[in-house]
Design a protein around this motif. Structure first.
Motif, PDB file in Angstrom:
ATOM      1  N   ALA A 174       0.833  -1.209   0.000  1.00 58.70           N
ATOM      2  CA  ALA A 174       0.000   0.000   0.000  1.00 58.70           C
ATOM      3  C   ALA A 174       0.865   1.255   0.000  1.00 58.70           C
ATOM      4  N   ARG A 175       1.937   1.251   0.775  1.00 61.12           N
ATOM      5  CA  ARG A 175       2.835   2.412   0.830  1.00 61.12           C
ATOM      6  C   ARG A 175       3.542   2.619  -0.515  1.00 61.12           C
ATOM      7  N   LEU A 176       4.002   1.533  -1.113  1.00 61.89           N
ATOM      8  CA  LEU A 176       4.696   1.635  -2.389  1.00 61.89           C
ATOM      9  C   LEU A 176       3.753   2.079  -3.516  1.00 61.89           C
ATOM     10  N   LEU A 177       2.519   1.580  -3.504  1.00 56.07           N
ATOM     11  CA  LEU A 177       1.543   1.989  -4.515  1.00 56.07           C
ATOM     12  C   LEU A 177       1.216   3.468  -4.355  1.00 56.07           C
ATOM     13  N   THR A 178       1.051   3.916  -3.118  1.00 54.28           N
ATOM     14  CA  THR A 178       0.800   5.347  -2.857  1.00 54.28           C
ATOM     15  C   THR A 178       1.943   6.204  -3.406  1.00 54.28           C
ATOM     16  N   ALA A 179       3.175   5.790  -3.140  1.00 60.06           N
ATOM     17  CA  ALA A 179       4.337   6.548  -3.622  1.00 60.06           C
ATOM     18  C   ALA A 179       4.384   6.563  -5.147  1.00 60.06           C
ATOM     19  N   ALA A 180       4.075   5.424  -5.772  1.00 65.17           N
ATOM     20  CA  ALA A 180       4.112   5.334  -7.232  1.00 65.17           C
ATOM     21  C   ALA A 180       3.044   6.224  -7.871  1.00 65.17           C
ATOM     22  N   LEU A 181       1.857   6.280  -7.262  1.00 68.65           N
ATOM     23  CA  LEU A 181       0.785   7.114  -7.799  1.00 68.65           C
ATOM     24  C   LEU A 181       1.115   8.595  -7.662  1.00 68.65           C
ATOM     25  N   LYS A 182       1.809   8.964  -6.592  1.00 72.27           N
ATOM     26  CA  LYS A 182       2.181  10.358  -6.382  1.00 72.27           C
ATOM     27  C   LYS A 182       3.224  10.829  -7.403  1.00 72.27           C
ATOM     28  N   GLN A 183       4.009   9.884  -7.900  1.00 70.67           N
ATOM     29  CA  GLN A 183       5.046  10.234  -8.869  1.00 70.67           C
ATOM     30  C   GLN A 183       4.491  10.487 -10.265  1.00 70.67           C
ATOM     31  N   GLN A 184       3.242  10.052 -10.492  1.00 70.74           N
ATOM     32  CA  GLN A 184       2.679  10.197 -11.843  1.00 70.74           C
ATOM     33  C   GLN A 184       2.385  11.661 -12.148  1.00 70.74           C
TER      34      GLN A 184
END
Length: 350
Positions: free
Chosen positions: A340-350
């Motif tokens: 969940a933390r990694l997905l959140t970080a990846a979405l913020k980078q978009q």
């Protein structure tokens, strides 16, 4: 989720230690655990009679059960709940493992691709079924709903949001409704929800369908179902990605043909799983439903471990894993949380 009846303060320290060892052994082997095995694994110098007495106490409290006469014991849902709430030692993930997980969610393009990859990542690292709901985006607040009777027992549900958006949904009903009946139902829903955030309205409608349906008259029950459908349409596509369903075939307790068919039907239809994930979207951190705690009979032999994910400091979805109640919680919980933390970080980078 439910908590242990009476609290863990009524379970002696020695009994808790036995329960912890029993559950850890059962998670590892999937076989009922006998008194002789427990006596060896606990490392305590106790007589066989003392061990049997402790096990009898645990059984009387509903924390373990005996599948067969003269067999060993297995944990109950209540036993797992006490284990999770009070006895669990969560394993810290190695930095190399986190780095490998992060690489799988890097540079994957659009959000839909990230969501699908996250479900595959979850199933791969846990060897369970990974599930990730599609992001929910803000669509303003509930302003007004109307129902119009159409021919052939159909009803048109019309929702207007605070942003001025109009959403329509045609619903097939089991009988024709008079305009006055539909107007009264709409007035009731408008009085309940006008001005409320659509996420809150959706959660309330789901809860009402589950907990108060036996107290609703037929018209109001149908109206709540129609309102739920049009609110879902207003919030966007109601869907989730599920990966690794076949991993569940490796567990004997889920491996019967009929049991797997029921589970796979639930994975295909998705509505029950989405409703469960919906209940977690407003919660903080990891949530765990053990067995019957889900409220869905098809998942009575399963546990669901979830965590919310977000973007721009706002929770927009939930991900998790589904597996047998004897899943390896000490490892699964940090894996779900980290994904969940990694997905959140990846979405913020978009």
């Amino acid at each position: 989720m439910t908590s242990t009846a009476g609290g863990d303060n009524q379970v002696s320290e020695r009994a808790q230690h036995f329960l912890k060892v029993l559950i850890e052994r059962y998670i590892r082997d999937g076989q009922p655990v006998g008194s002789r095995t427990l006596s060896k694994e606990t490392g305590l110098e106790l007589s066989p009679a003392t061990v049997r007495n402790v096990m009898a106490d645990l059984e009387e409290m509903g924390l373990v059960s005996s599948p067969h006469i003269s067999s060993g014991r297995v944990p109950t849902d209540l036993g797992y709940r006490l284990f999770i709430d009070s006895l669990l030692t969560v394993k810290r993930l190695a930095e190399q493992e986190v780095a490998a997980m992060r690489r799988q969610l890097n540079d994957l393009g659009d959000a839909s691709t990230l969501i699908e990859r996250a479900s595959q990542l979850l199933s791969g690292v846990t060897r369970l079924a990974g599930v990730v709901m599609m992001p929910r985006h803000e669509h303003g607040a509930f302003r007004q709903i109307e129902f119009l009777s159409l021919s052939g027992g159909r009803v048109l549900a019309i929702l207007v949001t605070s942003e001025g958006e109009v959403h329509n949904r045609v619903v097939n009903t089991d009988r024709s409704y008079l305009p006055a009946e539909l107007e009264q139902a709409a007035n009731c829903l408008n009085a309940m929800f006008t001005g409320q955030d659509l996420h809150a309205v959706r959660r309330r409608l789901v809860a009402d369908m589950k907990t108060t349906r036996e107290h609703m008259d037929r018209v109001m029950l149908q109206a709540v179902e129609m309102a739920q459908g049009v609110v879902e349409a207003a919030e966007g596509t109601d869907d989730c990605f599920i990966a690794g369903q076949t991993n569940l075939m490796e567990f004997n307790e889920l491996a019967s043909v009929e049991r797997l068919k029921q589970l796979f039907d639930a994975f295909t239809e998705k509505s029950q799983i989405l409703h469960l994930l919906d209940r977690c979207i407003a919660a903080e951190g990891v949530q765990i439903f053990v067995g019957e705690e889900s409220g869905y009979q098809l998942l009575d032999d399963c546990s669901l471990v979830t965590a919310p994910y977000g973007s721009d400091d706002q929770v927009i979805g939930v991900l998790g894993v589904i597996g047998p109640t004897r899943m390896n919680y000490p490892r699964v919980i940090p894996l779900v949380d980290m994904t969940a933390r990694l997905l959140t970080a990846a979405l913020k980078q978009q």
